[in-house]
Design a protein around this motif. Structure first.
Motif, PDB file in Angstrom:
ATOM      1  N   GLY A 190      -7.403   8.289  73.032  1.00 30.60           N
ATOM      2  CA  GLY A 190      -6.753   9.686  73.003  1.00 30.60           C
ATOM      3  C   GLY A 190      -5.325   9.217  72.474  1.00 30.60           C
ATOM      4  N   VAL A 191      -4.422   8.156  72.651  1.00 35.66           N
ATOM      5  CA  VAL A 191      -3.608   8.818  71.903  1.00 35.66           C
ATOM      6  C   VAL A 191      -3.257   9.089  70.719  1.00 35.66           C
ATOM      7  CG1 VAL A 191      -2.860   6.453  73.056  1.00 35.66           C
ATOM      8  CG2 VAL A 191      -3.733   6.488  70.928  1.00 35.66           C
ATOM      9  N   ALA A 192      -2.240   9.669  70.271  1.00 38.27           N
ATOM     10  CA  ALA A 192      -1.450  10.361  69.071  1.00 38.27           C
ATOM     11  C   ALA A 192      -1.660   9.377  67.540  1.00 38.27           C
ATOM     12  CB  ALA A 192      -0.822  11.119  68.774  1.00 38.27           C
ATOM     13  N   GLY A 193      -1.738   8.240  68.259  1.00 43.03           N
ATOM     14  CA  GLY A 193      -1.081   6.979  67.665  1.00 43.03           C
ATOM     15  C   GLY A 193      -1.217   5.422  67.355  1.00 43.03           C
ATOM     16  N   VAL A 194      -1.026   4.801  66.832  1.00 45.47           N
ATOM     17  CA  VAL A 194      -1.231   2.931  67.538  1.00 45.47           C
ATOM     18  C   VAL A 194      -0.793   2.109  65.736  1.00 45.47           C
ATOM     19  CG1 VAL A 194      -2.219   0.341  67.721  1.00 45.47           C
ATOM     20  CG2 VAL A 194      -3.301   3.521  68.460  1.00 45.47           C
ATOM     21  N   PHE A 195       0.477   1.524  66.119  1.00 42.53           N
ATOM     22  CA  PHE A 195       1.606   0.818  65.073  1.00 42.53           C
ATOM     23  C   PHE A 195       1.156  -0.311  65.758  1.00 42.53           C
ATOM     24  CE2 PHE A 195       2.762   5.470  66.129  1.00 42.53           C
ATOM     25  CZ  PHE A 195       3.285   5.818  64.312  1.00 42.53           C
ATOM     26  N   ASP A 196       0.749  -1.282  63.978  1.00 44.66           N
ATOM     27  CA  ASP A 196       1.058  -2.343  64.857  1.00 44.66           C
ATOM     28  C   ASP A 196       2.898  -2.908  64.884  1.00 44.66           C
ATOM     29  OD1 ASP A 196       0.381  -5.714  64.579  1.00 44.66           O
ATOM     30  OD2 ASP A 196      -0.774  -5.415  62.504  1.00 44.66           O
ATOM     31  N   TYR A 197       2.815  -4.007  66.039  1.00 42.44           N
ATOM     32  CA  TYR A 197       4.303  -4.031  65.955  1.00 42.44           C
ATOM     33  C   TYR A 197       4.709  -4.891  65.194  1.00 42.44           C
ATOM     34  CZ  TYR A 197       1.565  -8.205  68.815  1.00 42.44           C
ATOM     35  OH  TYR A 197       1.175  -8.999  68.560  1.00 42.44           O
ATOM     36  N   ARG A 198       3.560  -6.451  64.369  1.00 40.06           N
ATOM     37  CA  ARG A 198       3.647  -7.034  64.036  1.00 40.06           C
ATOM     38  C   ARG A 198       4.526  -6.184  62.156  1.00 40.06           C
ATOM     39  NH1 ARG A 198      -0.954  -8.883  65.704  1.00 40.06           N
ATOM     40  NH2 ARG A 198      -1.388 -10.158  67.218  1.00 40.06           N
ATOM     41  N   ASP A 199       4.073  -4.953  61.794  1.00 42.35           N
ATOM     42  CA  ASP A 199       4.920  -4.477  60.563  1.00 42.35           C
ATOM     43  C   ASP A 199       5.975  -4.266  61.044  1.00 42.35           C
ATOM     44  OD1 ASP A 199       5.385  -3.332  58.802  1.00 42.35           O
ATOM     45  OD2 ASP A 199       3.816  -1.496  59.273  1.00 42.35           O
ATOM     46  N   GLY A 200       6.940  -5.123  60.498  1.00 37.51           N
ATOM     47  CA  GLY A 200       8.381  -4.843  60.828  1.00 37.51           C
ATOM     48  C   GLY A 200       8.614  -3.351  60.145  1.00 37.51           C
ATOM     49  N   HIS A 201       7.892  -2.294  59.497  1.00 37.96           N
ATOM     50  CA  HIS A 201       8.402  -0.431  59.131  1.00 37.96           C
ATOM     51  C   HIS A 201       8.014   0.125  60.381  1.00 37.96           C
ATOM     52  CE1 HIS A 201      10.063  -2.824  55.499  1.00 37.96           C
ATOM     53  NE2 HIS A 201       9.217  -3.223  55.202  1.00 37.96           N
ATOM     54  N   TRP A 202       7.253  -0.556  60.984  1.00 37.05           N
ATOM     55  CA  TRP A 202       6.462   0.195  62.005  1.00 37.05           C
ATOM     56  C   TRP A 202       7.087   2.014  62.673  1.00 37.05           C
ATOM     57  CZ3 TRP A 202       7.205   1.786  67.120  1.00 37.05           C
ATOM     58  CH2 TRP A 202       8.032   0.766  67.863  1.00 37.05           C
ATOM     59  N   PRO A 203       9.137   1.757  62.821  1.00 39.85           N
ATOM     60  CA  PRO A 203       9.662   2.546  63.574  1.00 39.85           C
ATOM     61  C   PRO A 203       9.730   3.259  62.665  1.00 39.85           C
ATOM     62  CG  PRO A 203      10.295   0.385  64.325  1.00 39.85           C
ATOM     63  CD  PRO A 203       9.547   0.009  62.848  1.00 39.85           C
ATOM     64  N   GLN A 204       9.569   3.231  61.412  1.00 40.92           N
ATOM     65  CA  GLN A 204       9.795   4.482  59.868  1.00 40.92           C
ATOM     66  C   GLN A 204       8.392   4.876  59.982  1.00 40.92           C
ATOM     67  OE1 GLN A 204      12.460   5.055  58.779  1.00 40.92           O
ATOM     68  NE2 GLN A 204      10.815   6.597  57.057  1.00 40.92           N
ATOM     69  N   HIS A 205       7.411   4.406  60.298  1.00 37.34           N
ATOM     70  CA  HIS A 205       5.965   4.867  59.973  1.00 37.34           C
ATOM     71  C   HIS A 205       5.912   6.009  61.632  1.00 37.34           C
ATOM     72  CE1 HIS A 205       5.146   2.927  56.630  1.00 37.34           C
ATOM     73  NE2 HIS A 205       4.782   1.411  57.759  1.00 37.34           N
ATOM     74  N   LEU A 206       6.900   5.597  62.427  1.00 39.44           N
ATOM     75  CA  LEU A 206       6.419   6.447  64.001  1.00 39.44           C
ATOM     76  C   LEU A 206       7.527   8.118  63.232  1.00 39.44           C
ATOM     77  CD1 LEU A 206       5.881   7.820  66.632  1.00 39.44           C
ATOM     78  CD2 LEU A 206       7.863   5.616  67.087  1.00 39.44           C
ATOM     79  N   LEU A 207       8.234   7.828  62.847  1.00 34.55           N
ATOM     80  CA  LEU A 207       9.289   8.802  62.221  1.00 34.55           C
ATOM     81  C   LEU A 207       8.343  10.181  61.582  1.00 34.55           C
ATOM     82  CD1 LEU A 207      12.512   6.723  62.306  1.00 34.55           C
ATOM     83  CD2 LEU A 207      11.705   8.569  64.519  1.00 34.55           C
ATOM     84  N   GLU A 208       8.014   8.848  60.621  1.00 35.19           N
ATOM     85  CA  GLU A 208       7.377   9.995  59.822  1.00 35.19           C
ATOM     86  C   GLU A 208       6.047  10.867  60.599  1.00 35.19           C
ATOM     87  OE1 GLU A 208       6.071   7.250  56.961  1.00 35.19           O
ATOM     88  OE2 GLU A 208       7.977   6.419  55.506  1.00 35.19           O
ATOM     89  N   ALA A 209       5.177   9.676  61.467  1.00 35.60           N
ATOM     90  CA  ALA A 209       4.131  11.331  61.684  1.00 35.60           C
ATOM     91  C   ALA A 209       4.641  11.874  62.843  1.00 35.60           C
ATOM     92  CB  ALA A 209       3.488  10.000  62.223  1.00 35.60           C
ATOM     93  N   LEU A 210       5.845  11.317  62.954  1.00 39.49           N
ATOM     94  CA  LEU A 210       6.320  12.704  64.237  1.00 39.49           C
ATOM     95  C   LEU A 210       6.861  14.156  63.233  1.00 39.49           C
ATOM     96  CD1 LEU A 210       8.703  10.142  66.345  1.00 39.49           C
ATOM     97  CD2 LEU A 210       6.881  11.414  67.454  1.00 39.49           C
ATOM     98  N   GLY A 211       7.311  13.543  62.558  1.00 38.17           N
ATOM     99  CA  GLY A 211       7.948  14.652  61.700  1.00 38.17           C
ATOM    100  C   GLY A 211       9.179  15.116  62.464  1.00 38.17           C
ATOM    101  N   PRO A 212       9.253  16.288  62.127  1.00 43.90           N
ATOM    102  CA  PRO A 212      10.739  17.289  62.891  1.00 43.90           C
ATOM    103  C   PRO A 212      10.543  16.453  64.641  1.00 43.90           C
ATOM    104  CG  PRO A 212       8.944  18.997  62.795  1.00 43.90           C
ATOM    105  CD  PRO A 212       8.413  17.763  62.031  1.00 43.90           C
ATOM    106  N   ARG A 213       9.627  16.397  64.952  1.00 42.99           N
ATOM    107  CA  ARG A 213       9.740  16.223  66.469  1.00 42.99           C
ATOM    108  C   ARG A 213      10.445  14.709  66.502  1.00 42.99           C
ATOM    109  NH1 ARG A 213       5.511  18.867  68.777  1.00 42.99           N
ATOM    110  NH2 ARG A 213       5.355  17.385  70.850  1.00 42.99           N
ATOM    111  N   ARG A 214      10.790  14.371  68.056  1.00 43.35           N
ATOM    112  CA  ARG A 214      11.426  13.238  68.822  1.00 43.35           C
ATOM    113  C   ARG A 214      11.010  12.910  69.925  1.00 43.35           C
ATOM    114  NH1 ARG A 214      12.827  12.680  63.988  1.00 43.35           N
ATOM    115  NH2 ARG A 214      14.141  12.884  62.913  1.00 43.35           N
ATOM    116  N   LEU A 215      10.847  11.746  69.691  1.00 42.57           N
ATOM    117  CA  LEU A 215      10.327  11.183  71.154  1.00 42.57           C
ATOM    118  C   LEU A 215      11.621  11.270  72.298  1.00 42.57           C
ATOM    119  CD1 LEU A 215       9.790   7.760  69.938  1.00 42.57           C
ATOM    120  CD2 LEU A 215       7.797   8.946  70.562  1.00 42.57           C
ATOM    121  N   HIS A 216      10.524  12.043  73.506  1.00 39.28           N
ATOM    122  CA  HIS A 216      11.148  12.471  74.830  1.00 39.28           C
ATOM    123  C   HIS A 216      11.548  10.858  75.296  1.00 39.28           C
ATOM    124  CE1 HIS A 216      13.247  14.937  76.968  1.00 39.28           C
ATOM    125  NE2 HIS A 216      11.908  15.170  79.109  1.00 39.28           N
TER     126      HIS A 216
END
Length: 337
Positions: A190-216
């Motif tokens: 049930g997690v919202a998304g899984v990012f491969d930590y070996r991908d150096g761009h995963w933080p940017q992919h996460l921000l794109e998936a979050l849209g206007p939201r930010r991590l709490h």
């Protein structure tokens, strides 16, 4: 007919020799003190802290120290102040300063053992204390909230795997990092998304998936420096929880997003915990084990090894070989002399 036992097998530590210095020795069976119990181990679990302490050593360790923090077994004898019956099946997280679980018998403070539900097998119960209680303590660093976004790094490991599930049960929207092989299973949880930590761009992919939201909240299982690098992903009044390390200084400018920093140190309860702290931990352990027993929580996958092969299993854990929890099952206890 069982033969009375006077001594037992235990893996002991040699200073400066790391895993190569582990020696299988015979030790006399001890008598528990007034607030202690003697447990005959039926299953022991390996954790990363085990090989780290064996490699690094500790100021309070002497030659012959028995390592190991997690185990399950049968209470064989109890001290005069202990309200626990002999024959009870218990799980435990042992203090690093005391004789550990890498042995046929362990002496523990009675407050450090937890009843095991009848529906839970020994091996599964042994896999839970260190990673599960660490995960529970990490999650408790966040104030009560739901429908907020959180990130769990290293969700392929035992702590991250259990933490992601506990966060989902709390009503949080959970994002994780893990290797690609864990992706489908984590999504099924049930997690919202899984990012491969070996991908150096995963933080940017996460921000794109979050849209206007930010991590709490961010729960980092990697290192202090890794946690600090993730701080910009947090929104206003967010929480950065370091599980593998701690941050000695703020990772962001003052009066910016006003994030809170947290450290998690399960072992510290043995030295600094008061009665209420232990009550909270016991309640967390009960929820954890009953959740697995009821099928509401999935325990980490298990790999089994023979007790005689424990140093090799620790080497494989250290190298990242395989996955899941490394477990050794021991024979049923013998009759004490």
């Amino acid at each position: 007919m069982n033969t009375p036992v006077h001594d037992y097998a235990a893996w002991t530590w040699t200073p400066g020799n790391g895993l190569d210095g582990l020696t299988l020795a015979r030790l006399p069976v001890p008598t528990p003190g007034p607030d202690e119990v003697l447990v005959a181990n039926t299953a022991i679990a390996l954790n990363p802290v085990d090989w780290k302490m064996i490699d690094w050593g500790r100021d309070d360790w002497q030659p012959g120290q028995v390592p190991g923090v997690d185990g399950v077994g049968i209470v064989i004898a109890v001290g005069s102040e202990v309200n626990l019956r002999a024959g009870a099946r218990v799980a435990y997280h042992q203090a690093l300063s005391r004789g550990g679980s890498f042995a046929e018998y362990s002496v523990l403070r009675a407050r450090a053992v937890y009843p095991v539900p009848d529906a839970l097998d020994d091996a599964t119960a042994a896999s839970l204390p260190c990673p599960g209680l660490t995960a529970a303590q990490a999650l408790d660093k966040l104030p009560a909230c739901d429908h907020r976004d959180v990130l769990v790094t290293g969700a392929g490991g035992a702590v991250g795997y259990l933490l992601a599930q506990l966060a989902l049960q709390r009503g949080l929207r959970v994002w994780v990092t893990a290797s690609a092989k864990h992706r489908e299973h984590l999504l099924q949880l049930g997690v919202a998304g899984v990012f491969d930590y070996r991908d150096g761009h995963w933080p940017q992919h996460l921000l794109e998936a979050l849209g206007p939201r930010r991590l709490h909240g961010i729960f980092d299982t990697i290192s202090g420096s890794h946690a600090a690098s993730l701080a910009p992903l947090l929104g206003y009044n967010g929480h950065l929880v370091c599980i593998q390390d701690r941050l000695e200084s703020a990772p962001l400018p003052a009066f910016s997003t006003a994030v809170s920093l947290h450290e998690v140190a399960l072992n510290s309860i043995h030295a600094h915990g008061e009665r209420l702290d232990w009550q909270v931990l016991h309640a967390a352990a009960a929820r954890l084990m009953q959740g697995v027993a009821d099928g509401q929580l999935q325990a980490p996958a298990k790999q089994f090894f023979e007790f005689s092969e424990l140093p090799d299993a620790l080497r494989r854990l250290k190298s990242g070989d395989g996955g899941g929890k490394w477990i050794s099952r021991l024979p049923a206890p013998m009759v004490m002399a």
